[in-house]
Enzyme design. Sequence first.
Site, PDB file in Angstrom:
ATOM      1  N   SER A 186      64.829  16.131 174.883  1.00  0.00           N
ATOM      2  CA  SER A 186      63.546  16.099 173.947  1.00  0.00           C
ATOM      3  C   SER A 186      63.238  14.639 175.206  1.00  0.00           C
ATOM      4  CB  SER A 186      64.198  14.268 173.499  1.00  0.00           C
ATOM      5  OG  SER A 186      63.337  14.291 171.700  1.00  0.00           O
ATOM      6  N   LEU A 187      62.511  13.507 175.093  1.00  0.00           N
ATOM      7  CA  LEU A 187      61.495  13.740 175.617  1.00  0.00           C
ATOM      8  C   LEU A 187      61.924  14.108 177.281  1.00  0.00           C
ATOM      9  CD1 LEU A 187      59.378  11.141 175.981  1.00  0.00           C
ATOM     10  CD2 LEU A 187      61.604   9.218 176.667  1.00  0.00           C
ATOM     11  N   GLN A 213      64.994   9.264 175.252  1.00  0.00           N
ATOM     12  CA  GLN A 213      65.089   7.660 174.268  1.00  0.00           C
ATOM     13  C   GLN A 213      65.818   7.577 173.989  1.00  0.00           C
ATOM     14  OE1 GLN A 213      61.788   7.151 172.008  1.00  0.00           O
ATOM     15  NE2 GLN A 213      62.505   4.894 171.457  1.00  0.00           N
ATOM     16  N   GLN A 231      58.880  20.483 169.446  1.00  0.00           N
ATOM     17  CA  GLN A 231      59.990  19.131 169.084  1.00  0.00           C
ATOM     18  C   GLN A 231      60.006  18.279 168.751  1.00  0.00           C
ATOM     19  OE1 GLN A 231      59.216  16.891 172.596  1.00  0.00           O
ATOM     20  NE2 GLN A 231      60.793  18.023 173.807  1.00  0.00           N
ATOM     21  N   HIS A 252      62.972  13.519 165.458  1.00  0.00           N
ATOM     22  CA  HIS A 252      63.499  15.378 165.718  1.00  0.00           C
ATOM     23  C   HIS A 252      64.001  15.637 164.104  1.00  0.00           C
ATOM     24  CE1 HIS A 252      62.924  16.219 170.002  1.00  0.00           C
ATOM     25  NE2 HIS A 252      63.954  14.359 169.492  1.00  0.00           N
ATOM     26  N   ARG A 257      52.226  10.226 172.614  1.00  0.00           N
ATOM     27  CA  ARG A 257      53.460  10.884 171.564  1.00  0.00           C
ATOM     28  C   ARG A 257      54.421   9.760 170.951  1.00  0.00           C
ATOM     29  NH1 ARG A 257      59.379  12.239 173.095  1.00  0.00           N
ATOM     30  NH2 ARG A 257      59.970  14.342 171.682  1.00  0.00           N
TER      31      ARG A 257
END
Length: 321
Positions: free
Chosen positions: A94-95, A12, A252, A203, A119
Amino acid sequence: MIDNLFTMFPGQGSQRAGMAGHLLREHPRTVGRVLAQAEEATGLALTDLCTTSPEADLAPTEIAQPAIVATSLAIYEVLREEAGFRPGAVAGHSLGEYTALIAAGVLEAGDALRLVRRRGELMAGVSRTVSGAMTALMGMAPERIEELCAAAAPLGVVEVANYNEVGQTVISGQSAAVEEVGRLALEAGAERAVPLKVSAPFHCSLMSAIEDEFAAELERTAFHAPRLPVISSVTGALVRDEAHARDLLRRQLAGPVRWVDVLTAASAYGVGGYLEVGPGRVLSGFANRTVADAPVRSTNDERRIAALLRDLRPQPVATAA
């Protein structure tokens, strides 16, 4: 021809208006199919969102996340179908780990997009209940930033969210505590403290509130053994099997992105180069500044994609007259 590329998928923040517009014009069959599949999986008008919608429409995290994965997947499919591309190893920031797991055969594309949609919805829910923020700190050792986070803890949750590169670490948490760590870091010699335009404190432990609900979604989803090496951004180490992949996606949510460790692990494979597949050039920038003497490429625009396709295709073998 180039091969054995460590292939990186962005997360993102890489979204931008029209990010798949040129893809749909230049590769209508492949990209149209991927976007249609993404729309079916998510219930979102992703073709319009990724090609013609204004940037403001992409800002909500529940929209940005599936839009980025759909665009990254469309680029990957163009490389695979038109040049037979197969990565040497993959990872996602991440994503982006969802796109990496699709490329490695761990997740089906439709399942991954459905998970990403949920998510984003759950993360957006956190943002409505917590006053959160994220700030990128430049020019300070991550160990020192961890100490400053501990010092600011009386003001609220503040933790390291992203170990992006040696000179850039991102913090996340409750707004007052994040602001205090930014101030302390500048006083202690950090070069810059840049607040990020995000809708939620990603996070950090504030996201642990949604772990159980998302874990239930993960349990309902089929996972498969990786068909090529996947380096997790949660651990900076290989994803071992399908159960491990499922657990890492749960962890995550509230755990930091260990991108420095990902690049270090990739270099141990003796990869032939680094390739960012998706909108933007953030990850290729990290690689350029972290990995010495290795080519780094991106797919940020049609010119770069066209050049990459030429280089990926096998060259004709010259024959004697």
